[in-house]
Design a protein around this motif. Structure first.
Motif, PDB file in Angstrom:
ATOM      1  N   ALA A   1       0.622  -1.279  -0.090  1.00  0.00           N
ATOM      2  CA  ALA A   1       0.065  -0.183  -0.028  1.00  0.00           C
ATOM      3  C   ALA A   1       0.777   1.357   0.010  1.00  0.00           C
ATOM      4  CB  ALA A   1      -1.011   0.054   1.369  1.00  0.00           C
ATOM      5  N   ILE A   2       1.988   1.265   0.709  1.00  0.00           N
ATOM      6  CA  ILE A   2       2.908   2.353   0.682  1.00  0.00           C
ATOM      7  C   ILE A   2       3.646   2.422  -0.623  1.00  0.00           C
ATOM      8  CG2 ILE A   2       5.013   3.331   1.760  1.00  0.00           C
ATOM      9  CD1 ILE A   2       4.380   1.788   4.308  1.00  0.00           C
ATOM     10  N   ALA A   3       3.808   1.415  -1.363  1.00  0.00           N
ATOM     11  CA  ALA A   3       4.568   1.700  -2.554  1.00  0.00           C
ATOM     12  C   ALA A   3       3.619   2.033  -3.636  1.00  0.00           C
ATOM     13  CB  ALA A   3       4.711   0.060  -2.878  1.00  0.00           C
ATOM     14  N   ILE A   4       2.539   1.887  -3.558  1.00  0.00           N
ATOM     15  CA  ILE A   4       1.666   2.287  -4.837  1.00  0.00           C
ATOM     16  C   ILE A   4       1.323   3.745  -4.349  1.00  0.00           C
ATOM     17  CG2 ILE A   4      -0.558   1.414  -3.687  1.00  0.00           C
ATOM     18  CD1 ILE A   4      -1.209   0.774  -6.674  1.00  0.00           C
ATOM     19  N   THR A   5       1.274   4.079  -3.095  1.00  0.00           N
ATOM     20  CA  THR A   5       1.050   5.450  -2.830  1.00  0.00           C
ATOM     21  C   THR A   5       2.051   6.232  -3.234  1.00  0.00           C
ATOM     22  OG1 THR A   5      -0.478   4.864  -0.808  1.00  0.00           O
ATOM     23  CG2 THR A   5       0.539   7.181  -0.834  1.00  0.00           C
ATOM     24  N   ILE A   6       3.203   6.110  -2.959  1.00  0.00           N
ATOM     25  CA  ILE A   6       4.465   6.604  -3.336  1.00  0.00           C
ATOM     26  C   ILE A   6       4.460   6.756  -4.945  1.00  0.00           C
ATOM     27  CG2 ILE A   6       7.244   6.530  -3.449  1.00  0.00           C
ATOM     28  CD1 ILE A   6       7.016   5.214  -0.947  1.00  0.00           C
TER      29      ILE A   6
ATOM     30  N   ASP B   1       5.523  -5.180  -4.286  1.00  0.00           N
ATOM     31  CA  ASP B   1       5.844  -3.563  -4.315  1.00  0.00           C
ATOM     32  C   ASP B   1       6.203  -2.969  -5.277  1.00  0.00           C
ATOM     33  OD1 ASP B   1       5.109  -4.095  -1.431  1.00  0.00           O
ATOM     34  OD2 ASP B   1       6.973  -3.637  -0.563  1.00  0.00           O
ATOM     35  N   GLY B   2       7.211  -3.649  -6.034  1.00  0.00           N
ATOM     36  CA  GLY B   2       7.703  -3.028  -7.238  1.00  0.00           C
ATOM     37  C   GLY B   2       6.782  -3.118  -8.392  1.00  0.00           C
ATOM     38  N   THR B   3       5.884  -4.095  -8.384  1.00  0.00           N
ATOM     39  CA  THR B   3       4.649  -4.233  -9.490  1.00  0.00           C
ATOM     40  C   THR B   3       3.717  -3.191  -8.710  1.00  0.00           C
ATOM     41  OG1 THR B   3       5.043  -6.621  -9.590  1.00  0.00           O
ATOM     42  CG2 THR B   3       3.048  -5.642 -10.440  1.00  0.00           C
ATOM     43  N   ALA B   4       3.419  -3.134  -7.861  1.00  0.00           N
ATOM     44  CA  ALA B   4       2.449  -2.034  -7.292  1.00  0.00           C
ATOM     45  C   ALA B   4       2.714  -0.611  -7.925  1.00  0.00           C
ATOM     46  CB  ALA B   4       2.402  -2.278  -5.696  1.00  0.00           C
ATOM     47  N   ILE B   5       4.108  -0.162  -7.541  1.00  0.00           N
ATOM     48  CA  ILE B   5       4.563   0.985  -7.931  1.00  0.00           C
ATOM     49  C   ILE B   5       4.439   1.273  -9.731  1.00  0.00           C
ATOM     50  CG2 ILE B   5       6.954   2.185  -8.478  1.00  0.00           C
ATOM     51  CD1 ILE B   5       7.938   1.171  -5.848  1.00  0.00           C
TER      52      ILE B   5
ATOM     53  N   ILE C   1      13.059   5.309  -4.321  1.00  0.00           N
ATOM     54  CA  ILE C   1      12.506   5.830  -3.121  1.00  0.00           C
ATOM     55  C   ILE C   1      11.925   4.675  -2.354  1.00  0.00           C
ATOM     56  CG2 ILE C   1      10.687   7.486  -2.087  1.00  0.00           C
ATOM     57  CD1 ILE C   1      10.792   9.159  -4.522  1.00  0.00           C
ATOM     58  N   HIS C   2      11.187   4.002  -2.611  1.00  0.00           N
ATOM     59  CA  HIS C   2      10.759   2.791  -1.740  1.00  0.00           C
ATOM     60  C   HIS C   2      11.726   1.905  -1.208  1.00  0.00           C
ATOM     61  CE1 HIS C   2       7.405   0.349  -0.216  1.00  0.00           C
ATOM     62  NE2 HIS C   2       7.990  -0.670  -0.744  1.00  0.00           N
ATOM     63  N   MET C   3      12.685   1.676  -2.216  1.00  0.00           N
ATOM     64  CA  MET C   3      13.800   0.917  -1.682  1.00  0.00           C
ATOM     65  C   MET C   3      14.600   1.410  -0.516  1.00  0.00           C
ATOM     66  SD  MET C   3      15.997  -1.899  -2.270  1.00  0.00           S
ATOM     67  CE  MET C   3      16.138  -2.183  -4.141  1.00  0.00           C
ATOM     68  N   ILE C   4      15.035   2.849  -0.840  1.00  0.00           N
ATOM     69  CA  ILE C   4      15.795   3.299   0.209  1.00  0.00           C
ATOM     70  C   ILE C   4      15.047   3.713   1.549  1.00  0.00           C
ATOM     71  CG2 ILE C   4      17.312   5.208   0.711  1.00  0.00           C
ATOM     72  CD1 ILE C   4      18.648   3.265  -1.238  1.00  0.00           C
ATOM     73  N   LEU C   5      13.860   4.627   1.271  1.00  0.00           N
ATOM     74  CA  LEU C   5      13.140   5.085   2.380  1.00  0.00           C
ATOM     75  C   LEU C   5      12.492   3.803   3.363  1.00  0.00           C
ATOM     76  CD1 LEU C   5      11.898   8.440   1.371  1.00  0.00           C
ATOM     77  CD2 LEU C   5      13.954   7.907   2.472  1.00  0.00           C
ATOM     78  N   VAL C   6      11.725   2.886   2.423  1.00  0.00           N
ATOM     79  CA  VAL C   6      10.710   2.134   3.100  1.00  0.00           C
ATOM     80  C   VAL C   6      11.637   0.902   3.833  1.00  0.00           C
ATOM     81  CG1 VAL C   6       8.693   0.673   3.049  1.00  0.00           C
ATOM     82  CG2 VAL C   6       8.824   2.678   1.624  1.00  0.00           C
ATOM     83  N   TYR C   7      12.198   0.095   2.709  1.00  0.00           N
ATOM     84  CA  TYR C   7      13.056  -0.885   3.154  1.00  0.00           C
ATOM     85  C   TYR C   7      14.373  -0.455   3.846  1.00  0.00           C
ATOM     86  CZ  TYR C   7      10.587  -3.377  -0.208  1.00  0.00           C
ATOM     87  OH  TYR C   7       9.521  -4.297  -1.336  1.00  0.00           O
ATOM     88  N   GLY C   8      14.975   0.564   3.459  1.00  0.00           N
ATOM     89  CA  GLY C   8      16.248   1.054   4.421  1.00  0.00           C
ATOM     90  C   GLY C   8      15.815   1.433   5.806  1.00  0.00           C
TER      91      GLY C   8
ATOM     92  N   VAL D   1      11.199   7.396 -16.102  1.00  0.00           N
ATOM     93  CA  VAL D   1      12.005   7.790 -14.840  1.00  0.00           C
ATOM     94  C   VAL D   1      11.147   7.978 -13.693  1.00  0.00           C
ATOM     95  CG1 VAL D   1      12.609  10.265 -14.125  1.00  0.00           C
ATOM     96  CG2 VAL D   1      13.312   9.504 -16.182  1.00  0.00           C
ATOM     97  N   CYS D   2       9.739   8.292 -13.807  1.00  0.00           N
ATOM     98  CA  CYS D   2       8.732   8.067 -12.732  1.00  0.00           C
ATOM     99  C   CYS D   2       8.905   6.681 -11.985  1.00  0.00           C
ATOM    100  CB  CYS D   2       7.407   8.471 -13.140  1.00  0.00           C
ATOM    101  SG  CYS D   2       7.082  10.030 -13.418  1.00  0.00           S
ATOM    102  N   VAL D   3       8.822   5.701 -12.993  1.00  0.00           N
ATOM    103  CA  VAL D   3       8.886   4.447 -12.115  1.00  0.00           C
ATOM    104  C   VAL D   3      10.267   4.086 -11.460  1.00  0.00           C
ATOM    105  CG1 VAL D   3       8.856   1.790 -12.751  1.00  0.00           C
ATOM    106  CG2 VAL D   3       7.221   3.410 -14.083  1.00  0.00           C
ATOM    107  N   LEU D   4      11.192   4.361 -12.091  1.00  0.00           N
ATOM    108  CA  LEU D   4      12.612   4.161 -11.423  1.00  0.00           C
ATOM    109  C   LEU D   4      12.710   5.003 -10.229  1.00  0.00           C
ATOM    110  CD1 LEU D   4      15.141   4.049 -14.268  1.00  0.00           C
ATOM    111  CD2 LEU D   4      14.014   1.983 -13.088  1.00  0.00           C
ATOM    112  N   LEU D   5      12.384   6.124 -10.130  1.00  0.00           N
ATOM    113  CA  LEU D   5      12.193   7.019  -9.040  1.00  0.00           C
ATOM    114  C   LEU D   5      11.476   6.400  -7.917  1.00  0.00           C
ATOM    115  CD1 LEU D   5      13.415   9.728  -7.924  1.00  0.00           C
ATOM    116  CD2 LEU D   5      11.433  11.039  -8.646  1.00  0.00           C
ATOM    117  N   ALA D   6      10.350   5.955  -8.145  1.00  0.00           N
ATOM    118  CA  ALA D   6       9.374   5.516  -7.196  1.00  0.00           C
ATOM    119  C   ALA D   6       9.877   4.268  -6.597  1.00  0.00           C
ATOM    120  CB  ALA D   6       7.950   5.216  -7.659  1.00  0.00           C
ATOM    121  N   LEU D   7      10.608   3.486  -7.555  1.00  0.00           N
ATOM    122  CA  LEU D   7      11.221   2.127  -6.951  1.00  0.00           C
ATOM    123  C   LEU D   7      12.676   2.558  -6.077  1.00  0.00           C
ATOM    124  CD1 LEU D   7      11.502   0.254 -10.347  1.00  0.00           C
ATOM    125  CD2 LEU D   7       9.997  -0.384  -8.165  1.00  0.00           C
TER     126      LEU D   7
END
Length: 430
Positions: free
Chosen positions: A95-100, A321-325, A248-255, A240-246
């Motif tokens: 849910a967080i991933a698709i919101t981002i 999560d990646g698919t949701a993004i 952000i999710h990788m670093i902020l959420v998983y990190g 660019v949008c997909v890669l940027l969201a991925l």
């Protein structure tokens, strides 16, 4: 045999070479037969042979690992606690991933000024070949209830033959609980499963040692030969949008989750899980990389088998999560192409539907497009518009699969560390 740094370096070098060579040959793909020949008979064969070898081991690895994981837990109630915690973690991160993704897409506006794309041949072709004039609405309505019903296999052999991961997991849990209940009489069977686990893991590590780099090169090279950077240039802002969201999710959420919930360094985590991330990038399949994900988590991250063998196979099926993004960005992108401003309620609907639809989705390349068709239909957008992005989806699929499996490992590490702290506190009290 251990998943080590040497293998990681080999895979990374192979990926870089595949991207470079594939990109160089890509402009000549349509006009030069020799490029098509190289792609079909060298790149494709190398990649598919490796992929088939890994897929060959997925079912035995998942089945044996989950049975042993359940047996090692020893308490069905504790297993239920793991299951609930895992499910909540996965649904929350999705849910967080698709919101981002939707926030990033609404800020960068990837579809502004490109409405002409809706009249392209790709849209008409996708409507004819993939949608076949039908509607995805019925599939959406039946999706969740059928997923729940289909949790229990009516034919175990068929479930294994079709690699239905949820059904295999359910059957393995039943077998594991039965072995716990009859532990005294099942000692020989438990030992047999432990010995079988050693054998299949040896095969997986042998495949990785001798074929991973070559296979990764072939898979990535053929992806870039066929898609290349020409498709990226046409849909640059969407890409660019997909890669940027991925990112952000990788670093902020998983990190943040690894740092504050598992209390581990995220850099240490990435280093330990790098072999699986490389294979995930090249195969675009959460299921194919599962044997390597398990091995990397257990040997490099120190996640106990009882947790890793339950959490990660489940994640390969329900944590997308990646698919949701991709779905979040694509939904906003297609809405902007159509000149439609999504309402808050429509955005909330996208988040809910994409999160629920991720449960039970097969971990195979390209499955995100099927889920996207459901999401678009639910909010009144034309699913045929998927044809616009399909040209570069293979390249993005590689990256989002890497994010998917990284999330599975992060959650398994968090649950493992929480259990370690709980057990440590219990020992101190006694």
């Amino acid at each position: 045999m251990k998943v080590g740094n040497k293998l990681t370096i080999q895979i990374v070098v192979a990926l870089i070479l595949g991207i470079i060579i594939g990109s160089i040959l890509s402009p000549m793909y349509d006009s030069q037969q020799w490029v098509q020949w190289i792609d079909q008979y060298i790149f494709n064969i190398l990649g598919q042979l490796f992929l088939n070898m890994i897929f060959m081991m997925v079912v035995p690895i998942v089945f044996i690992s989950i049975v042993l994981g359940v047996v090692s837990v020893g308490d069905p109630k504790l297993l239920g606690g793991y299951g609930l915690k895992t499910l909540l973690f996965y649904l929350a991160t999705t849910a967080i991933a698709i919101t981002i993704a939707m926030v990033v897409a609404n800020i960068l506006d990837p579809g502004e000024g490109q409405s002409a794309l809706l009249g392209s041949d790709e849209v008409a072709e996708y409507r004819e070949t993939e949608l076949e004039g039908g509607s995805t609405g019925e599939a959406l309505q039946q999706g969740f209830d059928q997923t729940v019903i289909n949790l229990i296999p009516t034919n175990v052999v068929e479930a294994m033959g079709t690699q239905n991961m949820l059904q295999i997991i359910a059957f393995a849990i039943f077998i594991g609980i039965a072995m716990i209940a009859k532990k005294d009489k099942a000692a020989g069977l438990i030992r047999l499963f432990e010995e079988a686990n050693e054998v299949v893991m040896w095969i997986v590590l042998a495949i990785m040692k001798y074929f991973a780099a070559i296979g990764a090169f072939g898979l990535v090279a053929t992806a870039f030969v066929q898609a290349g950077f020409g498709a990226i240039q046409q849909l640059g802002m969407y890409f660019v949008c997909v890669l940027l969201a991925l990112f952000i999710h990788m670093i902020l959420v998983y990190g943040a989750a690894v740092k504050f919930l598992a209390k581990k360094s995220f850099i240490w985590f990435i280093k330990g899980f790098a072999p699986a991330m490389g294979v995930a990038f090249s195969t675009s399949s959460s299921s194919a990389v599962l044997p390597i994900s398990l091995k990397s988590a257990q040997e490099n991250l120190g996640v106990r088998k009882s947790i890793s063998s339950f959490v990660q196979p489940l994640g390969a099926t329900i944590n997308m999560d990646g698919t949701a993004i991709m779905q979040g960005v694509a939904t906003v992108f297609i809405a902007q192409l159509s000149g439609i401003d999504l309402t808050i309620m429509q955005m909330v609907t996208v988040v809910l539907i994409a999160t629920v639809a991720s449960i039970g989705t097969a971990g195979v390349p390209g499955v995100g497009l099927v889920m996207l068709a459901m999401v678009l239909t639910a909010i009144g957008l034309d699913p045929a518009a998927i044809g616009i992005i399909i040209g570069i989806d293979r390249l993005l699929d590689m990256t989002r699969t890497m994010v998917n499996v990284t999330g599975d490992a992060a959650i398994s590490l968090i649950i493992n560390e929480q259990e370690n702290r709980k057990e440590g506190a219990a020992r101190q009290e006694t």
